[in-house]
Design an enzyme around this catalytic site. Structure first.
Site, PDB file in Angstrom:
ATOM      1  N   TYR A  36      -6.059  -8.527  17.275  1.00 17.70           N
ATOM      2  CA  TYR A  36      -5.081  -7.801  16.378  1.00 17.70           C
ATOM      3  C   TYR A  36      -5.401  -7.130  15.306  1.00 17.70           C
ATOM      4  O   TYR A  36      -6.444  -7.018  14.684  1.00 17.70           O
ATOM      5  CB  TYR A  36      -3.837  -9.018  15.467  1.00 17.70           C
ATOM      6  CG  TYR A  36      -2.853  -7.691  15.396  1.00 17.70           C
ATOM      7  CD1 TYR A  36      -1.747  -7.519  16.428  1.00 17.70           C
ATOM      8  CD2 TYR A  36      -2.515  -7.501  14.147  1.00 17.70           C
ATOM      9  CE1 TYR A  36      -0.715  -6.560  15.903  1.00 17.70           C
ATOM     10  CE2 TYR A  36      -1.786  -6.703  14.056  1.00 17.70           C
ATOM     11  CZ  TYR A  36      -0.568  -6.513  14.673  1.00 17.70           C
ATOM     12  OH  TYR A  36      -0.141  -5.574  14.307  1.00 17.70           O
TER      13      TYR A  36
ATOM     14  N   LYS B 189      -5.061  -3.335   4.583  1.00 19.07           N
ATOM     15  CA  LYS B 189      -5.617  -3.627   2.368  1.00 19.07           C
ATOM     16  C   LYS B 189      -7.413  -3.501   2.385  1.00 19.07           C
ATOM     17  O   LYS B 189      -8.222  -3.456   3.135  1.00 19.07           O
ATOM     18  CB  LYS B 189      -5.242  -4.892   2.137  1.00 19.07           C
ATOM     19  CG  LYS B 189      -4.631  -4.687   2.154  1.00 19.07           C
ATOM     20  CD  LYS B 189      -3.183  -5.225   1.008  1.00 19.07           C
ATOM     21  CE  LYS B 189      -3.743  -6.684   1.584  1.00 19.07           C
ATOM     22  NZ  LYS B 189      -3.578  -7.717   2.608  1.00 19.07           N
TER      23      LYS B 189
ATOM     24  N   ASP C 221     -12.685  -5.384   8.127  1.00 19.60           N
ATOM     25  CA  ASP C 221     -11.358  -6.414   9.496  1.00 19.60           C
ATOM     26  C   ASP C 221     -11.438  -5.336  10.613  1.00 19.60           C
ATOM     27  O   ASP C 221     -11.063  -3.974  10.565  1.00 19.60           O
ATOM     28  CB  ASP C 221     -10.346  -6.526   8.225  1.00 19.60           C
ATOM     29  CG  ASP C 221      -9.187  -6.897   9.597  1.00 19.60           C
ATOM     30  OD1 ASP C 221      -9.485  -6.981  10.865  1.00 19.60           O
ATOM     31  OD2 ASP C 221      -7.891  -7.350   8.898  1.00 19.60           O
TER      32      ASP C 221
ATOM     33  N   TYR D 159      -1.138   3.464   4.777  1.00 17.29           N
ATOM     34  CA  TYR D 159      -1.385   2.917   4.777  1.00 17.29           C
ATOM     35  C   TYR D 159      -2.091   2.604   6.397  1.00 17.29           C
ATOM     36  O   TYR D 159      -2.188   2.384   7.144  1.00 17.29           O
ATOM     37  CB  TYR D 159       0.199   1.407   5.343  1.00 17.29           C
ATOM     38  CG  TYR D 159      -0.598   0.425   5.140  1.00 17.29           C
ATOM     39  CD1 TYR D 159      -0.974  -0.669   3.885  1.00 17.29           C
ATOM     40  CD2 TYR D 159      -0.715  -0.444   6.333  1.00 17.29           C
ATOM     41  CE1 TYR D 159      -1.362  -1.808   4.894  1.00 17.29           C
ATOM     42  CE2 TYR D 159      -0.688  -1.856   7.137  1.00 17.29           C
ATOM     43  CZ  TYR D 159      -1.622  -2.166   5.849  1.00 17.29           C
ATOM     44  OH  TYR D 159      -2.008  -3.548   5.824  1.00 17.29           O
TER      45      TYR D 159
END
Ligand code: 13P
Ligand code: 13P
Ligand code: MG
Ligand code: MG
Length: 364
Positions: free
Chosen positions: A90, A231, A11, A228
């Site tokens: 984003y 994912k 991503d 974090y």
């Protein structure tokens, strides 16, 4: 002919929010992969997307963990990140933990599934790609494909499958692995596979021939980064027919949705929804989690396909059931079991809340 299939994904920026992929990133990747094909680094390639994850599907003859192929993927993700920054997409570069390549993309953020195979006279493969979930999501379908005779008739009635399959299982928390055999050890195996937040099937092998049958990405970003950063929306490659389950047996586990972790902020349980390529844009509460299946025939390393395997009305019921489950879980709002247990959430304000309220907690 020996062929390596490498699926490397990341991503590098979502459009809009975390819902989908901007065409400019796909174009950039195509352009760079075409050049790599031109200079014979690759035999063939396809660029795909599932939700906000860019998927590089590559064939070559350089083996697994080849530094040139990994560097190509890394360079594409870096170039795509520049494009994503320009468009202010984003989370531009979300999955890239480092800006300097060091020989292998593993541990750097992207997900990797690779297998080197002897291409058979006919080599049907299915590449599964999921968004808004994690690697353990493949445990249940892999078990059904390779160990459950109620799913895979061939385990009972086909000579080539009757000896069963060996599962290489990784413990993503302690970084250990074990290989267990189906059907003899299924009760032991299910103890681990049934805990998919911690254990994930990395590989499956035919016990009759020793051949690799399936491989998944098991990189877990939270463990890699220690905090974090996004994912590990997973991919897997599954070989079909002959010594492996038939195409229809490989797809059958997705005829009913099952609950996975991921969804909004990586912190919720929700149904994994089986969709066509064009419907893999998770938007409702950033979900529900999606899975697509790209079918290919390999021809001397050339990718013939993809066929959009879930673009079939026979999976409509699975989608309807997923929507029903999604609505039921959503009604729980911030309550478990919709929200993940505290120690499994991708990010949490718990530490801050405990600090603020620490002294107000009194012994009972
Ligand atoms: P065909 O007879 O169409 O090749 O199908 C054989 C099969 O095994 C389907 O699962
Ligand atoms: P991705 O891992 O797909 O970027 O999703 C992150 C998220 O927080 C969705 O709500
Ligand atoms: Mg994202
Ligand atoms: Mg994603």
């Amino acid at each position: 002919m020996t062929v390596t299939l490498s699926v490397i994904k990341a991503d590098i920026g979502g459009y809009v929010g975390h819902s989908s992929m901007h065409p400019a990133l796909v174009e950039k990747a195509q352009e760079m992969l075409e050049k790599a094909k031109g200079r014979k680094l690759l035999i063939d390639y396809r660029v795909m997307a599932c939700g906000d994850d860019l998927q590089l599907i590559m064939t070559h003859s350089r083996g697994e963990e080849n530094s040139e192929v990994h560097k190509l993927a890394f360079d594409i993700f870096m170039a795509g990140t520049e494009e994503a920054k320009r468009l202010k997409l984003y989370g531009a570069g979300q999955d890239l933990l480092s800006e300097a390549f060091s020989g292998n993309v593993k541990g750097m953020g992207p997900g990797v599934a690779e297998m080197e195979i002897q291409e058979r006279p006919s080599e049907p493969i299915i590449i599964f790609m999921a968004d808004k979930t994690s690697a353990g999501a493949w445990n249940l379908p892999l078990y059904k494909m390779f160990a459950d005779p109620f799913n895979t008739a061939g385990l009972v009635i086909a000579e080539s499958l009757h000896r069963g399959f060996a599962f290489e299982i990784h413990d993503v928390r302690t970084h250990r692995k074990i290989t267990l055999n189906a059907p003899d050890e299924i009760y032991d195996m299910l103890m681990f596979l049934g805990a998919p937040s911690r254990h994930a099937v990395k590989k499956v092998f035919s016990r009759a021939s020793g051949e690799i049958a399936a491989v998944s990405s098991t990189e877990r970003l939270t463990e890699v980064a220690g905090r974090y950063v996004g994912k590990d929306d997973p991919v897997m490659i599954v070989r079909c027919q002959g010594n492996f389950p038939a195409v229809g047996e490989v797809l059958e586990p997705f005829a009913h949705p099952f609950i996975v972790e991921g969804w909004m902020r990586g912190s919720h349980h929700g149904p994994l929804m089986t969709t066509s390529f064009k419907d893999a844009n998770p938007s409702r509460f950033d979900g529900p989690p999606r899975v697509i299946a790209a079918g290919f025939q390999l021809a001397n390393g050339t990718l013939v396909g993809p066929r959009d395997m879930f673009d079939d009305p026979a999976f409509d019921q699975a989608r309807d059931e997923a929507n029903t489950l999604a609505s039921m879980l959503r009604r729980h709002g911030p309550f478990e079991p919709h929200r993940l247990p505290l120690d499994e959430m991708e990010y949490t304000t718990m530490a801050g809340i405990m600090k603020k309220l620490g002294t107000r907690w009194e012994p009972l």
